[in-house]
Design a protein around this motif. Structure first.
Motif, PDB file in Angstrom:
ATOM      1  N   LEU A 108       0.816  -1.213   0.000  1.00 39.47           N
ATOM      2  CA  LEU A 108       0.000   0.000   0.000  1.00 39.47           C
ATOM      3  C   LEU A 108       0.852   1.266   0.000  1.00 39.47           C
ATOM      4  O   LEU A 108       0.361   2.334  -0.362  1.00 39.47           O
ATOM      5  CB  LEU A 108      -0.927   0.001   1.218  1.00 39.47           C
ATOM      6  CG  LEU A 108      -1.988  -1.100   1.248  1.00 39.47           C
ATOM      7  CD1 LEU A 108      -2.717  -1.101   2.588  1.00 39.47           C
ATOM      8  CD2 LEU A 108      -2.973  -0.918   0.107  1.00 39.47           C
ATOM      9  N   GLY A 109       2.097   1.167   0.416  1.00 42.40           N
ATOM     10  CA  GLY A 109       2.975   2.329   0.459  1.00 42.40           C
ATOM     11  C   GLY A 109       3.604   2.488   1.824  1.00 42.40           C
ATOM     12  O   GLY A 109       3.567   1.589   2.663  1.00 42.40           O
ATOM     13  N   SER A 110       4.188   3.643   2.062  1.00 42.27           N
ATOM     14  CA  SER A 110       4.745   3.987   3.369  1.00 42.27           C
ATOM     15  C   SER A 110       3.656   4.653   4.203  1.00 42.27           C
ATOM     16  O   SER A 110       2.905   5.486   3.698  1.00 42.27           O
ATOM     17  CB  SER A 110       5.925   4.951   3.214  1.00 42.27           C
ATOM     18  OG  SER A 110       6.940   4.396   2.409  1.00 42.27           O
ATOM     19  N   LEU A 111       3.590   4.293   5.469  1.00 39.33           N
ATOM     20  CA  LEU A 111       2.693   4.965   6.408  1.00 39.33           C
ATOM     21  C   LEU A 111       3.571   5.704   7.407  1.00 39.33           C
ATOM     22  O   LEU A 111       4.261   5.103   8.227  1.00 39.33           O
ATOM     23  CB  LEU A 111       1.800   3.956   7.135  1.00 39.33           C
ATOM     24  CG  LEU A 111       0.806   4.529   8.149  1.00 39.33           C
ATOM     25  CD1 LEU A 111      -0.179   5.492   7.471  1.00 39.33           C
ATOM     26  CD2 LEU A 111       0.043   3.407   8.863  1.00 39.33           C
ATOM     27  N   PHE A 112       3.571   7.053   7.308  1.00 38.01           N
ATOM     28  CA  PHE A 112       4.406   7.896   8.157  1.00 38.01           C
ATOM     29  C   PHE A 112       3.710   8.171   9.482  1.00 38.01           C
ATOM     30  O   PHE A 112       2.495   8.416   9.514  1.00 38.01           O
ATOM     31  CB  PHE A 112       4.711   9.216   7.460  1.00 38.01           C
ATOM     32  CG  PHE A 112       5.745   9.125   6.383  1.00 38.01           C
ATOM     33  CD1 PHE A 112       7.076   9.438   6.642  1.00 38.01           C
ATOM     34  CD2 PHE A 112       5.407   8.720   5.098  1.00 38.01           C
ATOM     35  CE1 PHE A 112       8.037   9.357   5.650  1.00 38.01           C
ATOM     36  CE2 PHE A 112       6.360   8.636   4.099  1.00 38.01           C
ATOM     37  CZ  PHE A 112       7.682   8.953   4.374  1.00 38.01           C
ATOM     38  N   PHE A 113       4.482   8.197  10.557  1.00 39.10           N
ATOM     39  CA  PHE A 113       3.964   8.459  11.897  1.00 39.10           C
ATOM     40  C   PHE A 113       4.659   9.666  12.511  1.00 39.10           C
ATOM     41  O   PHE A 113       5.869   9.855  12.361  1.00 39.10           O
ATOM     42  CB  PHE A 113       4.213   7.259  12.823  1.00 39.10           C
ATOM     43  CG  PHE A 113       3.394   6.050  12.520  1.00 39.10           C
ATOM     44  CD1 PHE A 113       2.237   5.769  13.241  1.00 39.10           C
ATOM     45  CD2 PHE A 113       3.774   5.168  11.515  1.00 39.10           C
ATOM     46  CE1 PHE A 113       1.489   4.645  12.962  1.00 39.10           C
ATOM     47  CE2 PHE A 113       3.037   4.041  11.229  1.00 39.10           C
ATOM     48  CZ  PHE A 113       1.885   3.773  11.956  1.00 39.10           C
ATOM     49  N   ASN A 114       3.870  10.473  13.228  1.00 36.96           N
ATOM     50  CA  ASN A 114       4.427  11.473  14.145  1.00 36.96           C
ATOM     51  C   ASN A 114       3.659  11.342  15.445  1.00 36.96           C
ATOM     52  O   ASN A 114       2.422  11.413  15.459  1.00 36.96           O
ATOM     53  CB  ASN A 114       4.302  12.892  13.597  1.00 36.96           C
ATOM     54  CG  ASN A 114       4.902  13.912  14.560  1.00 36.96           C
ATOM     55  OD1 ASN A 114       4.291  14.263  15.567  1.00 36.96           O
ATOM     56  ND2 ASN A 114       6.099  14.389  14.256  1.00 36.96           N
ATOM     57  N   PHE A 115       4.380  11.160  16.559  1.00 35.29           N
ATOM     58  CA  PHE A 115       3.755  10.828  17.835  1.00 35.29           C
ATOM     59  C   PHE A 115       3.569  12.024  18.761  1.00 35.29           C
ATOM     60  O   PHE A 115       3.139  11.865  19.896  1.00 35.29           O
ATOM     61  CB  PHE A 115       4.569   9.739  18.540  1.00 35.29           C
ATOM     62  CG  PHE A 115       4.554   8.438  17.806  1.00 35.29           C
ATOM     63  CD1 PHE A 115       3.494   7.558  17.938  1.00 35.29           C
ATOM     64  CD2 PHE A 115       5.591   8.103  16.941  1.00 35.29           C
ATOM     65  CE1 PHE A 115       3.463   6.361  17.241  1.00 35.29           C
ATOM     66  CE2 PHE A 115       5.580   6.910  16.242  1.00 35.29           C
ATOM     67  CZ  PHE A 115       4.514   6.029  16.384  1.00 35.29           C
ATOM     68  N   GLY A 116       3.877  13.221  18.284  1.00 35.12           N
ATOM     69  CA  GLY A 116       3.506  14.385  19.068  1.00 35.12           C
ATOM     70  C   GLY A 116       4.671  15.131  19.674  1.00 35.12           C
ATOM     71  O   GLY A 116       5.827  14.982  19.312  1.00 35.12           O
ATOM     72  N   GLY A 117       4.322  15.955  20.616  1.00 31.23           N
ATOM     73  CA  GLY A 117       5.267  16.849  21.285  1.00 31.23           C
ATOM     74  C   GLY A 117       4.718  18.283  21.269  1.00 31.23           C
ATOM     75  O   GLY A 117       3.818  18.595  22.019  1.00 31.23           O
TER      76      GLY A 117
END
Length: 529
Positions: A108-117
């Motif tokens: 499906l592709g790359s799934l990018f994550f950002n967990f906050g801050g």
């Protein structure tokens, strides 16, 4: 603020790479407005090392393999320091990924994550939290995260050194209410800003959320995806909404969980924070008083008074701890320790343990440990991550000079105290924002989240008992993005900061169906259903 809990890593990482889609092997096409040295980079993926102290001060081993033996891979990429001058200086970005095992034609592709801050390291956090996302990887996504510019190993912002930070925490905390305390607070601010300028000066104007969104698009391009598939938590929702505004035609399947309120007014944001944390504290106290020996009294009202008095007393007499270096529990550190346990219902037991220790022994070791972990400080070595200075730098780059004067802050004290007897007297001081000393003074790009015409709709997920990003903020973000024609809202009736990682089956199924099959929940779907 991050959405994933710290986990202990026990196994080492090995490369174990196999041939995969063309982006792994061939140089990508040119990227608009960037020189080929940046726009046609090929990531050099290799085995991940142990996270650096700047990313995770507690890490002692590399991330271990996943359930099927897949190893984590790490790489670095270069991005323009200033996208308006793409041939000038660059900033190095650190990335991590775990590949999907499905055949290339089913990927499906790359799934990018950002967990906050802002300020959290994605390179350290994604492997720690990966169990929550394993079905997405097995379903066809490469899981990818990164340290945003100015964070961790992406040239993380440095200000005071570790010893100076400890000394500042111990010297004074709480609300300044004497001439001497005002002088000391002013000196501390001047020392902090001077250290930021000395150690990170050229970087500070360029760590905006908009620039990080541009970095995301560059990473998407270099990893070979036509659209950005994205999962953002907390501040990561602001980043995702910014990306949707800047690149609406490149939006893929996107989930924004624990949605940040888009209103830039610091008073509004501060009152929301006080209200949200007080709501979570009330829920904790309602549960605590049902126990046989709740440490803060027989009812929630008594508990609120006990905690408010504790914080006030600590201003004059910090509590001793078992730390070998003699560090004490001050008001500011106790406030952080208490707040840190309200992000998840699963952390309430640690707050009970810490408050019982204070009641029974008059010592504050447990609450200080909780504050240290939240602040990214190793309780043994005293090393800090870049999380706290990165948080300040990113906020001040996004909204320089947005704070209130000291006199204006004093005018809001009563209203903040009315929202929260415990948190209000201290949260009101967040309104000072980025003072005149901060070297970035003019907003480069006012925040805008309008994503009308986005190639895909966005899914917003909000929790009714979220302390850090109250539910109402998600409704306002949906409107800012363009309403239900652009974004749908999924509501979770529960506790904690972030719904997906609560493992509620209704939420997980709805989000997974969207990411894996493209089946978007109807707007205003509620969970549990």
């Amino acid at each position: 603020m991050t959405a994933a809990a710290l986990l202990t890593l026990t196994t080492a990482c090995s490369s174990g790479s196999t041939d995969r889609p063309a982006e792994r092997q061939n140089q990508p096409a040119s990227y608009p407005d960037l020189p080929d040295a940046l726009g046609r980079q090929v990531p050099d993926w290799s085995a991940c090392p142990t996270p650096a102290a700047s990313q995770d001060s507690l890490a002692t081993e590399p991330p271990g393999e996943l359930s099927d033996g897949t190893a984590w891979e790490c790489a670095t990429l270069d991005a323009p320091l200033d996208y308006a001058e793409p041939t000038a200086d660059t900033v190095e970005l650190a990335l991590v990924r775990a590949r999907t095992p499905v055949p290339a034609e089913e990927r499906l592709g790359s799934l990018f994550f950002n967990f906050g801050g802002p300020g959290g390291s994605g390179v350290a956090t994604l492997p720690q939290a990966s169990d929550s996302f394993e079905e997405l990887r097995l379903g066809g996504y490469d899981l990818v995260s990164f340290d945003p510019r100015g964070v961790g190993e992406s040239e993380g912002v440095r200000c005071l050194d570790d010893q100076a930070r400890d000394e500042a925490d111990q010297l004074f905390s709480g609300v300044p209410d004497t001439e001497e305390e005002w002088r000391l607070a002013d000196e501390q601010e001047a020392e902090f800003v001077a250290a930021c300028v000395a150690n990170s000066g050229p970087l500070l104007p360029h760590v905006t959320t908009a620039n990080t969104a541009r970095d995301l698009d560059l990473m998407r391009h270099l990893l070979g995806d036509e659209r950005l598939h994205y999962f953002g938590f907390s501040y990561g929702t602001q980043l995702g909404a910014t990306y949707a505004h800047l690149f609406p035609d490149r939006i893929g399947r996107t989930v924004l969980d624990a949605v940040v309120d888009p209103d830039p007014d610091p008073v509004h944001q501060g009152l929301l924070d006080a209200r949200g944390f007080q709501l979570a504290l009330d829920h904790y106290l309602e549960a605590c008083v049902q126990q046989a020996d709740c440490p803060v009294g027989p009812d929630p009202a008594a508990g609120n008074r006990w905690l408010a008095e504790l914080l006030a007393d600590l201003e004059d007499e910090p509590l001793p701890t078992q730390y070998a270096d003699g560090r004490r529990l001050t008001t500011a550190l106790a406030y952080i320790g208490i707040a840190s346990t309200l992000y998840s219902e699963g952390s309430w037991e640690y707050l009970t343990e810490a408050l019982t220790e204070i009641r029974d022994t008059g010592t504050g070791t447990t609450l200080l440990v909780l504050a240290d972990i939240y602040e990214g400080r190793n309780p043994t070595t005293g090393e800090y991550t870049t999380q706290s200075p990165s948080f300040t730098a990113i906020r001040c780059a996004d909204q320089p000079g947005a704070g209130l004067t000291e006199d204006e802050v004093l005018g809001w004290e009563d209203e903040f105290r009315a929202e929260s007897e415990v948190f209000g007297p201290y949260m009101v001081w967040s309104l000072t924002g980025c003072g005149d000393r901060w070297p970035v003074t003019d907003p480069v790009e006012p925040p805008d989240y309008d994503a009308t015409g986005a190639a895909e709709k966005l899914l917003l997920v909000a929790t009714t008992g979220d302390p850090a990003t109250p539910y109402e903020g998600a409704e306002r973000m949906r409107a800012a993005l363009g309403g239900p024609d652009v974004a749908h809202l999924l509501s979770y009736d529960g506790e904690g900061h972030g719904a997906y990682t609560s493992s509620d089956p209704c939420v997980v199924t709805a989000v997974d169906d969207w990411l894996l099959t493209g089946e978007l929940p109807a707007d205003n779907t509620g969970c549990p259903n």
